[in-house]
Motif scaffolding. Structure first.
Motif, PDB file in Angstrom:
ATOM      1  N   ALA A   1       0.874  -1.181   0.000  1.00  0.00           N
ATOM      2  CA  ALA A   1       0.000   0.000   0.000  1.00  0.00           C
ATOM      3  C   ALA A   1       0.905   1.223   0.000  1.00  0.00           C
ATOM      4  O   ALA A   1       1.847   1.308   0.811  1.00  0.00           O
ATOM      5  CB  ALA A   1      -0.919   0.002   1.215  1.00  0.00           C
ATOM      6  N   VAL A   2       0.646   2.149  -0.902  1.00  0.00           N
ATOM      7  CA  VAL A   2       1.450   3.366  -1.028  1.00  0.00           C
ATOM      8  C   VAL A   2       0.542   4.570  -0.821  1.00  0.00           C
ATOM      9  O   VAL A   2      -0.479   4.710  -1.507  1.00  0.00           O
ATOM     10  CB  VAL A   2       2.145   3.440  -2.401  1.00  0.00           C
ATOM     11  N   LEU A   3       0.902   5.421   0.133  1.00  0.00           N
ATOM     12  CA  LEU A   3       0.097   6.596   0.457  1.00  0.00           C
ATOM     13  C   LEU A   3       0.867   7.862   0.125  1.00  0.00           C
ATOM     14  O   LEU A   3       2.089   7.919   0.309  1.00  0.00           O
ATOM     15  CB  LEU A   3      -0.262   6.628   1.947  1.00  0.00           C
ATOM     16  N   GLU A   4       0.148   8.864  -0.342  1.00  0.00           N
ATOM     17  CA  GLU A   4       0.706  10.200  -0.502  1.00  0.00           C
ATOM     18  C   GLU A   4      -0.096  11.139   0.395  1.00  0.00           C
ATOM     19  O   GLU A   4      -1.312  11.274   0.243  1.00  0.00           O
ATOM     20  CB  GLU A   4       0.623  10.648  -1.955  1.00  0.00           C
ATOM     21  N   ILE A   5       0.617  11.768   1.338  1.00  0.00           N
ATOM     22  CA  ILE A   5      -0.035  12.638   2.306  1.00  0.00           C
ATOM     23  C   ILE A   5       0.500  14.050   2.108  1.00  0.00           C
ATOM     24  O   ILE A   5       1.636  14.352   2.486  1.00  0.00           O
ATOM     25  CB  ILE A   5       0.236  12.167   3.751  1.00  0.00           C
ATOM     26  N   PRO A   6      -0.278  14.937   1.503  1.00  0.00           N
ATOM     27  CA  PRO A   6       0.190  16.315   1.284  1.00  0.00           C
ATOM     28  C   PRO A   6       0.246  17.080   2.602  1.00  0.00           C
ATOM     29  O   PRO A   6      -0.465  16.762   3.562  1.00  0.00           O
ATOM     30  CB  PRO A   6      -0.851  16.907   0.336  1.00  0.00           C
ATOM     31  N   ASP A   7       1.131  18.081   2.655  1.00  0.00           N
ATOM     32  CA  ASP A   7       1.242  18.898   3.869  1.00  0.00           C
ATOM     33  C   ASP A   7      -0.016  19.716   4.106  1.00  0.00           C
ATOM     34  O   ASP A   7      -0.372  20.014   5.255  1.00  0.00           O
ATOM     35  CB  ASP A   7       2.454  19.839   3.752  1.00  0.00           C
TER      36      ASP A   7
ATOM     37  N   GLN B   1      -3.945  10.366  -0.917  1.00  0.00           N
ATOM     38  CA  GLN B   1      -4.104   9.501  -2.078  1.00  0.00           C
ATOM     39  C   GLN B   1      -3.545   8.128  -1.725  1.00  0.00           C
ATOM     40  O   GLN B   1      -2.508   8.016  -1.056  1.00  0.00           O
ATOM     41  CB  GLN B   1      -3.365  10.074  -3.285  1.00  0.00           C
ATOM     42  N   LEU B   2      -4.225   7.090  -2.173  1.00  0.00           N
ATOM     43  CA  LEU B   2      -3.834   5.723  -1.830  1.00  0.00           C
ATOM     44  C   LEU B   2      -3.913   4.833  -3.057  1.00  0.00           C
ATOM     45  O   LEU B   2      -4.879   4.880  -3.816  1.00  0.00           O
ATOM     46  CB  LEU B   2      -4.755   5.172  -0.733  1.00  0.00           C
ATOM     47  N   ILE B   3      -2.884   4.015  -3.252  1.00  0.00           N
ATOM     48  CA  ILE B   3      -2.927   2.911  -4.212  1.00  0.00           C
ATOM     49  C   ILE B   3      -2.641   1.639  -3.422  1.00  0.00           C
ATOM     50  O   ILE B   3      -1.623   1.538  -2.733  1.00  0.00           O
ATOM     51  CB  ILE B   3      -1.901   3.081  -5.343  1.00  0.00           C
ATOM     52  N   ASN B   4      -3.555   0.687  -3.526  1.00  0.00           N
ATOM     53  CA  ASN B   4      -3.424  -0.559  -2.773  1.00  0.00           C
ATOM     54  C   ASN B   4      -3.217  -1.710  -3.745  1.00  0.00           C
ATOM     55  O   ASN B   4      -4.056  -1.968  -4.617  1.00  0.00           O
ATOM     56  CB  ASN B   4      -4.680  -0.803  -1.929  1.00  0.00           C
ATOM     57  N   CYS B   5      -2.095  -2.397  -3.567  1.00  0.00           N
ATOM     58  CA  CYS B   5      -1.744  -3.522  -4.438  1.00  0.00           C
ATOM     59  C   CYS B   5      -1.893  -4.832  -3.658  1.00  0.00           C
ATOM     60  O   CYS B   5      -0.901  -5.442  -3.231  1.00  0.00           O
ATOM     61  CB  CYS B   5      -0.324  -3.367  -4.964  1.00  0.00           C
ATOM     62  N   GLY B   6      -3.139  -5.226  -3.432  1.00  0.00           N
ATOM     63  CA  GLY B   6      -3.411  -6.502  -2.780  1.00  0.00           C
ATOM     64  C   GLY B   6      -3.075  -6.554  -1.312  1.00  0.00           C
ATOM     65  O   GLY B   6      -2.942  -7.648  -0.742  1.00  0.00           O
ATOM     66  N   HIS B   7      -2.944  -5.396  -0.661  1.00  0.00           N
ATOM     67  CA  HIS B   7      -2.523  -5.343   0.735  1.00  0.00           C
ATOM     68  C   HIS B   7      -3.741  -5.100   1.630  1.00  0.00           C
ATOM     69  O   HIS B   7      -4.754  -4.552   1.177  1.00  0.00           O
ATOM     70  CB  HIS B   7      -1.507  -4.206   0.915  1.00  0.00           C
TER      71      HIS B   7
ATOM     72  N   ASP C   1      -0.765   3.947 -16.459  1.00  0.00           N
ATOM     73  CA  ASP C   1      -2.178   3.875 -16.836  1.00  0.00           C
ATOM     74  C   ASP C   1      -2.890   2.695 -16.180  1.00  0.00           C
ATOM     75  O   ASP C   1      -4.126   2.646 -16.161  1.00  0.00           O
ATOM     76  CB  ASP C   1      -2.313   3.766 -18.358  1.00  0.00           C
ATOM     77  N   ASP C   2      -2.116   1.742 -15.688  1.00  0.00           N
ATOM     78  CA  ASP C   2      -2.710   0.574 -15.040  1.00  0.00           C
ATOM     79  C   ASP C   2      -3.029   0.820 -13.561  1.00  0.00           C
ATOM     80  O   ASP C   2      -3.548  -0.084 -12.888  1.00  0.00           O
ATOM     81  CB  ASP C   2      -1.761  -0.627 -15.152  1.00  0.00           C
ATOM     82  N   TYR C   3      -2.715   1.999 -13.064  1.00  0.00           N
ATOM     83  CA  TYR C   3      -2.951   2.305 -11.649  1.00  0.00           C
ATOM     84  C   TYR C   3      -3.760   3.595 -11.533  1.00  0.00           C
ATOM     85  O   TYR C   3      -3.634   4.503 -12.359  1.00  0.00           O
ATOM     86  CB  TYR C   3      -1.623   2.471 -10.904  1.00  0.00           C
ATOM     87  N   ALA C   4      -4.581   3.653 -10.504  1.00  0.00           N
ATOM     88  CA  ALA C   4      -5.378   4.853 -10.247  1.00  0.00           C
ATOM     89  C   ALA C   4      -5.377   5.149  -8.752  1.00  0.00           C
ATOM     90  O   ALA C   4      -5.539   4.238  -7.923  1.00  0.00           O
ATOM     91  CB  ALA C   4      -6.814   4.653 -10.728  1.00  0.00           C
ATOM     92  N   CYS C   5      -5.141   6.413  -8.400  1.00  0.00           N
ATOM     93  CA  CYS C   5      -5.186   6.839  -6.997  1.00  0.00           C
ATOM     94  C   CYS C   5      -6.643   6.943  -6.545  1.00  0.00           C
ATOM     95  O   CYS C   5      -7.535   7.281  -7.327  1.00  0.00           O
ATOM     96  CB  CYS C   5      -4.533   8.205  -6.822  1.00  0.00           C
ATOM     97  N   GLU C   6      -6.869   6.682  -5.277  1.00  0.00           N
ATOM     98  CA  GLU C   6      -8.186   6.904  -4.688  1.00  0.00           C
ATOM     99  C   GLU C   6      -8.022   7.837  -3.499  1.00  0.00           C
ATOM    100  O   GLU C   6      -7.160   7.604  -2.640  1.00  0.00           O
ATOM    101  CB  GLU C   6      -8.828   5.587  -4.288  1.00  0.00           C
ATOM    102  N   PRO C   7      -8.818   8.897  -3.429  1.00  0.00           N
ATOM    103  CA  PRO C   7      -8.678   9.872  -2.346  1.00  0.00           C
ATOM    104  C   PRO C   7      -9.485   9.455  -1.116  1.00  0.00           C
ATOM    105  O   PRO C   7     -10.531   8.819  -1.212  1.00  0.00           O
ATOM    106  CB  PRO C   7      -9.239  11.148  -2.961  1.00  0.00           C
ATOM    107  N   PHE C   8      -8.968   9.856   0.054  1.00  0.00           N
ATOM    108  CA  PHE C   8      -9.671   9.640   1.315  1.00  0.00           C
ATOM    109  C   PHE C   8      -9.481  10.875   2.185  1.00  0.00           C
ATOM    110  O   PHE C   8      -8.415  11.510   2.165  1.00  0.00           O
ATOM    111  CB  PHE C   8      -9.127   8.407   2.046  1.00  0.00           C
ATOM    112  N   ALA C   9     -10.511  11.202   2.952  1.00  0.00           N
ATOM    113  CA  ALA C   9     -10.430  12.358   3.845  1.00  0.00           C
ATOM    114  C   ALA C   9      -9.460  12.066   4.976  1.00  0.00           C
ATOM    115  O   ALA C   9      -9.434  10.965   5.535  1.00  0.00           O
ATOM    116  CB  ALA C   9     -11.819  12.681   4.401  1.00  0.00           C
ATOM    117  N   TYR C  10      -8.669  13.087   5.308  1.00  0.00           N
ATOM    118  CA  TYR C  10      -7.668  12.944   6.371  1.00  0.00           C
ATOM    119  C   TYR C  10      -7.478  14.313   7.013  1.00  0.00           C
ATOM    120  O   TYR C  10      -6.885  15.205   6.421  1.00  0.00           O
ATOM    121  CB  TYR C  10      -6.358  12.420   5.781  1.00  0.00           C
ATOM    122  N   ARG C  11      -8.012  14.453   8.239  1.00  0.00           N
ATOM    123  CA  ARG C  11      -8.015  15.746   8.904  1.00  0.00           C
ATOM    124  C   ARG C  11      -6.988  15.781  10.029  1.00  0.00           C
ATOM    125  O   ARG C  11      -6.431  14.754  10.432  1.00  0.00           O
ATOM    126  CB  ARG C  11      -9.413  16.042   9.462  1.00  0.00           C
TER     127      ARG C  11
END
Length: 368
Positions: free
Chosen positions: A239-245, A251-257, A289-299
């Protein structure tokens, strides 16, 4: 690099509890006293061999040799007192105690050499793990982070679970993964993936491009002719997460995790993506193109826990899986390190202190 050498006997229990030395010495004194009281008709001298035998279990070769010499001397003294020192039977008893003592000393020397080799191996593994799985800093940008790695085997130091965090421009990228292989192949894949992530993540390519790069790194390494017979079994859930400041989305991409868990105001929400990707290394050569980010709320104040399946697949004595989300819902503290400590203690209590798989945990909290 020269590793430290441990002298013979350094790790023995008697060095930490000197009172243990009194046990074999007390046995020698007690056997001599009882033998003197019972007289010449009852021969208790052969029991003196118990003293060096016990010493071999608690001390090193030098201490075993000293206690063995005392046991032989005590038998000689008893033989002289009762006037049977020159008899064949008594000399055979003295020789037997001497022979057993020498055997025990030799055994302790061999055992100590083996322990030294094992200690050196453990030290090398510790160093390798610190290079491979670097401890995460407690603070990255606006994030507070805590992490934990537990090897399933007591003697293990390196496994196939991995995590890493990289500071990119105006954000942080965090990865957790679990290599589905075994032995050195799994360790090699973990090292390869961590190196690829650390080298590429800070350049801030789009997250799908980064994950495609990680996938192809694993895929082409497995496809190499020199990869070995076990290489086909190796792939990595991640699982790879991108957390902006700034902002209130990640943003999250989950590869079978296993899905990360979001803890907010006592509620636990799985960050489950709608379309999980294949584990890294499966599916051929892929592109962004084979991957897509999915957003989640994070406060601010939210806690995210990412983990490997060694956590949720841990069982108690009745075979019940560890209910991680349920336990997190009852968690009342507010810091990532406290959360990690809580899950660690609770997991060991659930399993009775024994884990059948490696465990990796990372807790992330955004600070105001």
């Amino acid at each position: 690099m020269r590793l430290p050498h441990r002298p013979l006997g350094q790790g023995q229990p008697w060095r930490h509890r000197p009172g243990l030395i009194a046990v074999p010495i007390g046995l020698i004194v007690a056997i001599m006293a009882v033998d003197l009281v019972t007289g010449a008709d009852i021969h208790l001298g052969p029991l003196l061999v118990v003293a060096p035998a016990i010493t071999a279990a608690i001390g090193g070769p030098r201490l075993t040799a000293v206690i063995g010499a005392l046991a032989v001397g005590a038998e000689v003294a008893l033989s002289a007192i009762f006037g049977r020192l020159t008899t064949a039977d008594q000399q055979a008893q003295i020789g037997a105690i001497l022979a057993v003592s020498l055997f025990l000393v030799a055994f302790r020397i061999v055992f100590e050499r083996h322990e030294q080799t094992l200690d050196q191996t453990r030290l090398v593994a510790d160093v390798a793990q610190k290079v491979l799985l670097r401890p995460l800093p407690s603070r990255i940008g606006p994030l507070r982070i805590a992490s934990l790695y537990i090897a399933a085997e007591a003697e293990a130091r390196i496994g196939g679970d991995l995590y890493a965090a990289v500071r990119a421009r105006q954000g942080t990228r965090i990865m957790i993964g679990d290599v589905r292989g075994k032995g050195l192949a799994a360790v090699g894949d973990a090292a390869l993936l961590l190196g690829a992530f650390r080298a590429a993540a800070h350049r801030r390519p789009p997250l799908p491009r980064l994950v495609a790069h990680l996938h192809n790194t694993v895929y082409w390494d497995v496809a190499e002719p020199t990869a070995g017979p076990d290489a086909d079994e190796c792939f990595v859930t991640a699982a790879v997460l991108e957390i902006p400041d700034r902002g209130e989305q990640i943003q999250l991409i989950n590869c079978g995790h296993p899905s990360p868990l979001l803890v907010r105001d006592g509620e636990v929400t799985p960050l489950a993506v709608r379309e999980p990707s294949l584990p890294l290394g499966l599916g051929g050569d892929l592109t962004e193109d084979d991957y897509a980010c999915e957003p989640f709320a994070y406060r601010d104040g939210d806690l995210i826990l990412i983990f490997t399946d060694g956590v949720i697949e841990a069982r108690d004595a009745k075979g019940v899986f560890y209910p991680l989300a349920e336990r997190l819902a009852a968690y009342k503290d507010s810091g990532p390190q406290e959360l990690i400590d809580h899950v660690h203690a609770d997991l060991l209590a659930h399993t009775g202190g024994t884990l059948n798989d490696d465990v990796a945990l990372v807790a992330i909290q955004r600070c105001p």
